[in-house]
Write a protein that holds these residues in place. Structure first.
Motif, PDB file in Angstrom:
ATOM      1  N   ARG A  87       0.831  -1.207   0.000  1.00  0.00           N
ATOM      2  CA  ARG A  87       0.000   0.000   0.000  1.00  0.00           C
ATOM      3  C   ARG A  87       0.863   1.253   0.000  1.00  0.00           C
ATOM      4  NH1 ARG A  87      -2.887  -2.439   4.336  1.00  0.00           N
ATOM      5  NH2 ARG A  87      -2.031  -0.835   5.693  1.00  0.00           N
ATOM      6  N   LYS A  93      -3.661   4.663  -5.226  1.00  0.00           N
ATOM      7  CA  LYS A  93      -4.429   3.762  -4.373  1.00  0.00           C
ATOM      8  C   LYS A  93      -5.911   4.059  -4.580  1.00  0.00           C
ATOM      9  CE  LYS A  93      -0.850   4.222  -0.801  1.00  0.00           C
ATOM     10  NZ  LYS A  93      -0.202   5.449  -1.309  1.00  0.00           N
ATOM     11  N   MET A 114      -4.879   3.628   7.228  1.00  0.00           N
ATOM     12  CA  MET A 114      -3.717   3.694   6.358  1.00  0.00           C
ATOM     13  C   MET A 114      -2.837   4.888   6.703  1.00  0.00           C
ATOM     14  SD  MET A 114      -5.512   2.692   2.712  1.00  0.00           S
ATOM     15  CE  MET A 114      -4.031   3.016   1.747  1.00  0.00           C
TER      16      MET A 114
END
Length: 206
Positions: A87, A93, A114
């Motif tokens: 990620r 993303k 995140m």
């Protein structure tokens, strides 16, 4: 399931061989169709799911990124810690959510997790999936998730139908084709021209 294909070998075998991947071995691992190389999971899982470290994924991705202009990684809904490094390194993303308040709130929570983990979220956008007749408005999803909606996809075709995603994409006038072209433009950060490069070119050819 999307591609109506049950591959053998699968991504599991590629991860198991991540230390010794070669051009010859890679060609045996991938499934090629209409200009795209795909590394898929199988439809059926027998026994326990193998465990792999983030280093295994990085080795495999490093091999792939040397061969392709773009690499797309589809992460599972429940993202384990092993995917954190993937990620963080991604150029773009996308978080997928349904056009309702609960799903948009869950997307916001995922973004917060995140960001708290150190991942860059400036290059993150929302994909709204399964857009039906009465969806939550795009601006409402953006207000809740606090990130831009880059793409809206209509309700999927019947999952039991013997039609692959690629077959659906070939219906040039369908809403899903227009949606994927917009996604390609967002990735390329440019408007599709008569000779679009990169991802936009791939979408245009489909």
């Amino acid at each position: 399931f999307w591609f109506n294909h049950d591959p053998e070998p699968t991504i599991v075998q590629a991860l198991e061989a991540c230390d010794n991947l070669s051009e010859k071995l890679w060609k045996k691992m991938i499934w090629t169709d209409r200009g795209m190389d795909l590394l898929l999971t199988g439809r059926h899982r027998n026994g326990a799911v193998p465990a792999f470290s983030s280093w295994d994924f990085l080795r495999m991705l490093s091999f792939a990124t040397r061969r392709y202009d773009s690499v797309i990684v589809d992460l599972p809904e429940v993202v384990e810690d092993v995917f954190g490094v993937i990620r963080e390194r991604a150029d773009f993303k996308f978080i997928v959510c349904n056009p309702d308040r609960i799903s948009a709130t869950m997307a916001r929570r995922r973004i917060d997790e995140m960001e708290a983990g150190g991942a860059e979220v400036k290059n993150l956008g929302i994909i709204v999936n399964k857009v039906g007749p009465k969806p939550l408005a795009k601006d409402k999803v953006e207000q809740i998730a606090r990130r831009p909606v880059v793409l809206e996809l209509p309700i999927d075709e019947d999952p039991n139908a013997e039609v692959s995603l690629l077959d659906t994409l070939l219906q040039r006038r369908s809403k899903i084709v227009k949606g994927y072209r917009k996604l390609a433009e967002a990735i390329d950060q440019q408007v599709v021209s008569s000779r679009p490069p990169g991802m936009a070119k791939a979408a245009e050819e489909l």
